[in-house]
Design a protein around this motif. Structure first.
Motif, PDB file in Angstrom:
ATOM      1  N   GLN A  98      -3.277 -33.685 -24.077  1.00  0.00           N
ATOM      2  CA  GLN A  98      -2.306 -33.914 -25.627  1.00  0.00           C
ATOM      3  C   GLN A  98      -2.077 -32.632 -25.881  1.00  0.00           C
ATOM      4  O   GLN A  98      -1.219 -32.146 -26.930  1.00  0.00           O
ATOM      5  CB  GLN A  98      -3.538 -34.761 -26.723  1.00  0.00           C
ATOM      6  N   ASN A  99      -2.757 -31.031 -26.119  1.00  0.00           N
ATOM      7  CA  ASN A  99      -2.547 -30.256 -26.884  1.00  0.00           C
ATOM      8  C   ASN A  99      -2.708 -29.084 -26.117  1.00  0.00           C
ATOM      9  O   ASN A  99      -2.325 -27.963 -26.457  1.00  0.00           O
ATOM     10  CB  ASN A  99      -3.917 -29.368 -27.750  1.00  0.00           C
ATOM     11  N   TYR A 100      -2.557 -28.776 -24.846  1.00  0.00           N
ATOM     12  CA  TYR A 100      -2.796 -27.414 -23.274  1.00  0.00           C
ATOM     13  C   TYR A 100      -1.833 -26.794 -24.034  1.00  0.00           C
ATOM     14  O   TYR A 100      -2.127 -25.437 -23.837  1.00  0.00           O
ATOM     15  CB  TYR A 100      -2.571 -27.929 -22.015  1.00  0.00           C
ATOM     16  N   LYS A 101      -0.200 -26.885 -24.436  1.00  0.00           N
ATOM     17  CA  LYS A 101       0.928 -26.277 -24.600  1.00  0.00           C
ATOM     18  C   LYS A 101       0.132 -25.107 -25.495  1.00  0.00           C
ATOM     19  O   LYS A 101       1.288 -23.792 -25.847  1.00  0.00           O
ATOM     20  CB  LYS A 101       2.077 -26.999 -25.461  1.00  0.00           C
ATOM     21  N   VAL A 137      -5.538 -24.453 -14.216  1.00  0.00           N
ATOM     22  CA  VAL A 137      -4.373 -24.129 -13.065  1.00  0.00           C
ATOM     23  C   VAL A 137      -3.682 -25.209 -13.993  1.00  0.00           C
ATOM     24  O   VAL A 137      -2.415 -24.426 -13.323  1.00  0.00           O
ATOM     25  CB  VAL A 137      -5.301 -24.928 -11.559  1.00  0.00           C
ATOM     26  N   LYS A 138      -4.317 -26.562 -13.549  1.00  0.00           N
ATOM     27  CA  LYS A 138      -2.933 -27.479 -14.248  1.00  0.00           C
ATOM     28  C   LYS A 138      -1.826 -26.771 -15.381  1.00  0.00           C
ATOM     29  O   LYS A 138      -0.704 -27.529 -15.167  1.00  0.00           O
ATOM     30  CB  LYS A 138      -3.041 -28.611 -14.979  1.00  0.00           C
ATOM     31  N   TYR A 139      -2.602 -26.095 -16.369  1.00  0.00           N
ATOM     32  CA  TYR A 139      -1.546 -26.196 -17.465  1.00  0.00           C
ATOM     33  C   TYR A 139      -2.087 -24.411 -17.536  1.00  0.00           C
ATOM     34  O   TYR A 139      -0.887 -24.023 -18.403  1.00  0.00           O
ATOM     35  CB  TYR A 139      -2.718 -26.463 -18.020  1.00  0.00           C
ATOM     36  N   GLN A 140      -2.420 -23.767 -16.345  1.00  0.00           N
ATOM     37  CA  GLN A 140      -1.905 -22.554 -16.545  1.00  0.00           C
ATOM     38  C   GLN A 140      -2.508 -21.537 -17.519  1.00  0.00           C
ATOM     39  O   GLN A 140      -1.931 -21.042 -18.259  1.00  0.00           O
ATOM     40  CB  GLN A 140      -0.769 -22.084 -16.373  1.00  0.00           C
ATOM     41  N   ILE A 141      -3.737 -21.676 -17.886  1.00  0.00           N
ATOM     42  CA  ILE A 141      -4.326 -21.325 -18.468  1.00  0.00           C
ATOM     43  C   ILE A 141      -5.400 -20.668 -18.658  1.00  0.00           C
ATOM     44  O   ILE A 141      -5.893 -20.797 -17.988  1.00  0.00           O
ATOM     45  CB  ILE A 141      -5.585 -22.684 -19.867  1.00  0.00           C
ATOM     46  N   PRO A 142      -5.118 -19.046 -18.734  1.00  0.00           N
ATOM     47  CA  PRO A 142      -6.601 -18.351 -18.986  1.00  0.00           C
ATOM     48  C   PRO A 142      -8.364 -18.095 -18.808  1.00  0.00           C
ATOM     49  O   PRO A 142      -8.013 -18.839 -19.914  1.00  0.00           O
ATOM     50  CB  PRO A 142      -6.490 -16.936 -19.299  1.00  0.00           C
ATOM     51  N   LEU A 143      -9.088 -18.155 -17.965  1.00  0.00           N
ATOM     52  CA  LEU A 143     -10.497 -18.739 -18.289  1.00  0.00           C
ATOM     53  C   LEU A 143     -11.287 -17.590 -18.636  1.00  0.00           C
ATOM     54  O   LEU A 143     -11.165 -17.200 -16.682  1.00  0.00           O
ATOM     55  CB  LEU A 143     -10.590 -19.287 -17.154  1.00  0.00           C
ATOM     56  N   VAL A 144     -12.414 -17.149 -18.549  1.00  0.00           N
ATOM     57  CA  VAL A 144     -13.687 -16.800 -18.624  1.00  0.00           C
ATOM     58  C   VAL A 144     -14.288 -17.527 -18.996  1.00  0.00           C
ATOM     59  O   VAL A 144     -14.670 -18.584 -19.888  1.00  0.00           O
ATOM     60  CB  VAL A 144     -13.781 -15.642 -19.788  1.00  0.00           C
ATOM     61  N   TYR A 145     -15.322 -17.195 -17.806  1.00  0.00           N
ATOM     62  CA  TYR A 145     -16.740 -18.247 -18.104  1.00  0.00           C
ATOM     63  C   TYR A 145     -18.002 -18.011 -18.054  1.00  0.00           C
ATOM     64  O   TYR A 145     -18.031 -16.336 -17.134  1.00  0.00           O
ATOM     65  CB  TYR A 145     -16.833 -19.673 -16.905  1.00  0.00           C
ATOM     66  N   ALA A 146     -19.110 -18.688 -18.013  1.00  0.00           N
ATOM     67  CA  ALA A 146     -20.080 -17.330 -17.979  1.00  0.00           C
ATOM     68  C   ALA A 146     -21.039 -18.142 -16.890  1.00  0.00           C
ATOM     69  O   ALA A 146     -21.696 -18.963 -16.280  1.00  0.00           O
ATOM     70  CB  ALA A 146     -21.266 -18.294 -18.867  1.00  0.00           C
ATOM     71  N   SER A 147     -21.232 -17.418 -15.870  1.00  0.00           N
ATOM     72  CA  SER A 147     -22.365 -17.222 -14.814  1.00  0.00           C
ATOM     73  C   SER A 147     -23.569 -16.907 -15.421  1.00  0.00           C
ATOM     74  O   SER A 147     -23.991 -16.579 -16.172  1.00  0.00           O
ATOM     75  CB  SER A 147     -22.383 -16.275 -13.743  1.00  0.00           C
ATOM     76  N   GLU A 196      -6.492 -22.823  -5.602  1.00  0.00           N
ATOM     77  CA  GLU A 196      -5.416 -22.689  -6.740  1.00  0.00           C
ATOM     78  C   GLU A 196      -6.910 -22.181  -7.582  1.00  0.00           C
ATOM     79  O   GLU A 196      -7.435 -23.507  -7.813  1.00  0.00           O
ATOM     80  CB  GLU A 196      -5.199 -24.271  -6.872  1.00  0.00           C
ATOM     81  N   LYS A 197      -5.932 -21.358  -8.047  1.00  0.00           N
ATOM     82  CA  LYS A 197      -6.708 -21.019  -9.567  1.00  0.00           C
ATOM     83  C   LYS A 197      -6.774 -20.818 -10.277  1.00  0.00           C
ATOM     84  O   LYS A 197      -5.269 -20.719 -10.478  1.00  0.00           O
ATOM     85  CB  LYS A 197      -7.558 -19.369  -8.680  1.00  0.00           C
ATOM     86  N   PRO A 198      -7.277 -20.420 -11.761  1.00  0.00           N
ATOM     87  CA  PRO A 198      -5.892 -20.416 -12.987  1.00  0.00           C
ATOM     88  C   PRO A 198      -5.302 -18.396 -12.517  1.00  0.00           C
ATOM     89  O   PRO A 198      -5.648 -17.801 -12.030  1.00  0.00           O
ATOM     90  CB  PRO A 198      -7.226 -20.058 -13.950  1.00  0.00           C
ATOM     91  N   PHE A 199      -4.324 -18.514 -13.409  1.00  0.00           N
ATOM     92  CA  PHE A 199      -3.457 -16.945 -13.409  1.00  0.00           C
ATOM     93  C   PHE A 199      -4.046 -15.926 -13.316  1.00  0.00           C
ATOM     94  O   PHE A 199      -4.103 -14.900 -13.286  1.00  0.00           O
ATOM     95  CB  PHE A 199      -2.518 -17.129 -13.548  1.00  0.00           C
ATOM     96  N   PHE A 200      -4.970 -15.475 -14.176  1.00  0.00           N
ATOM     97  CA  PHE A 200      -6.510 -14.941 -14.170  1.00  0.00           C
ATOM     98  C   PHE A 200      -7.978 -15.782 -14.971  1.00  0.00           C
ATOM     99  O   PHE A 200      -7.477 -16.829 -15.642  1.00  0.00           O
ATOM    100  CB  PHE A 200      -5.912 -14.159 -15.852  1.00  0.00           C
ATOM    101  N   TRP A 201      -8.688 -15.486 -14.402  1.00  0.00           N
ATOM    102  CA  TRP A 201      -9.762 -15.979 -14.212  1.00  0.00           C
ATOM    103  C   TRP A 201     -10.736 -14.667 -14.423  1.00  0.00           C
ATOM    104  O   TRP A 201     -10.526 -13.970 -13.582  1.00  0.00           O
ATOM    105  CB  TRP A 201     -10.666 -17.163 -13.596  1.00  0.00           C
TER     106      TRP A 201
END
Length: 321
Positions: free
Chosen positions: A62-65, A103-113, A157-162
């Motif tokens: 509902q809010n990805y934009k 990927v679907k909404y084209q949102i950049p992602l930083v995740y914790a490993s 398929e990856k986010p455009f930045f991750w």
């Protein structure tokens, strides 16, 4: 809007505080807010909305934009938990679903490993992505983090930045709720305050003397600075180490805690608990060359600087970041 998962936890809440200080006020805080012991971590923070972890994907539809960036910090981090199903649900499958949403909404992602992916360090501590499938973590937590790293690297398929960040031994403000999994500095402070001495695990490894087990301790403020660097940088996707780059002994750490508390060091040694003894890392040290090579040039706190700031400005006054 910036989404922070694990928002009420140790690192997530500190990240929100720093985002607020830099003028970011539209923060979407995602967590299991039923865990009231973490509530104090969010007091005074400027948050636009709290979203329960299980409701995040409906909310995103509902809010990805309006979402500019996602920091996926939330995870089950208990290294003494051996129920693989818990880690599959919270650390692997949830992360996969969030990746797919990015990927679907084209949102950049930083995740914790995690540095727990390195196991006993048989292959060293280099963030060479080609080695990741060969790593042998020592517990289900480490397995879950490595499983997701492997999966992420395999995706067409990856986010455009991750970016995935392998957190080493993080310490600092806002870990009051972490109980057994809190940093050794936090436990040292409380033990010294109560008894004027500190108990450390005895070495059960012939190459290490008692108290000279070594870890790469990174101050949470440095970790947050790196996270924000990637939010602004948005290039050079991949998996990176995030430690200080300098291994130090537990004895060093505790002596500096005594010093920050203006007390004379008194250390006793006890056997490492059986349930973690054969899963115990005796040495970790992040190779930080990869992060430096892409232009990150800020210095990290030394152990002495980090412990002094943490003890004097947060633990003694019981203050939150």
């Amino acid at each position: 809007m910036i989404i922070v998962t694990g928002a009420a936890g140790f690192i997530g809440s500190g990240l929100i505080s720093t985002l607020n200080a830099q003028g970011f006020k539209s923060i979407i805080a995602v967590d299991d807010f039923g865990q009231i012991q973490k509530a104090e971590n969010l007091e005074g923070k400027i948050i636009q909305e709290k979203v329960e972890r299980d409701d995040l994907f409906t909310w995103l539809e509902q809010n990805y934009k309006d979402v500019e960036f996602i920091f996926h910090i939330g995870a089950r981090t208990d290294t003494t938990e051996f129920d693989k199903a818990i880690f599959d649900k919270l650390n692997v499958n949830f992360s996969k679903d969030l990746w797919k949403s990015c990927v679907k909404y084209q949102i950049p992602l930083v995740y914790a490993s995690s540095a727990a992916t390195y196991g006993l360090g048989e292959l060293g501590y280099d963030d060479n992505e080609a080695l990741i499938p060969q790593l042998k973590p020592l517990n289900p937590y480490g397995d879950s983090k490595n499983d997701f790293d492997i999966w992420a690297l395999e995706q067409k398929e990856k986010p455009f930045f991750w970016v995935g960040l392998k957190f080493f031994n993080v310490y600092g403000p806002n870990e009051f709720h972490k109980a057994r999994m809190a940093s050794v500095i936090y436990h040292a402070f409380n033990q010294i305050k109560a008894t004027s001495k500190m108990k450390l695990f005895r070495s059960h490894h012939p190459e290490f003397k008692d108290g000279e087990q070594m870890r790469d301790f990174i101050y949470v403020k440095d970790l947050i600075d790196v996270c924000l660097y990637f939010m602004h940088h948005r290039q050079d996707s991949g998996i990176y180490n995030l430690g200080s780059g300098q291994a130090r002994t537990f004895k060093d750490l505790v002596i500096n805690t005594f010093k920050a508390m203006d007390k004379t060091p008194e250390i006793e040694f006890i056997d490492t608990p059986i349930d973690i003894r054969d899963k115990y890392q005796y040495f970790t040290e992040a190779n930080m060359a990869k992060l430096r090579a892409i232009g990150y040039d800020r210095p990290f706190h030394t152990l002495e600087q980090g412990v002094e700031d943490y003890v004097k400005n947060y633990l003694i006054p019981h203050r939150y970041l």
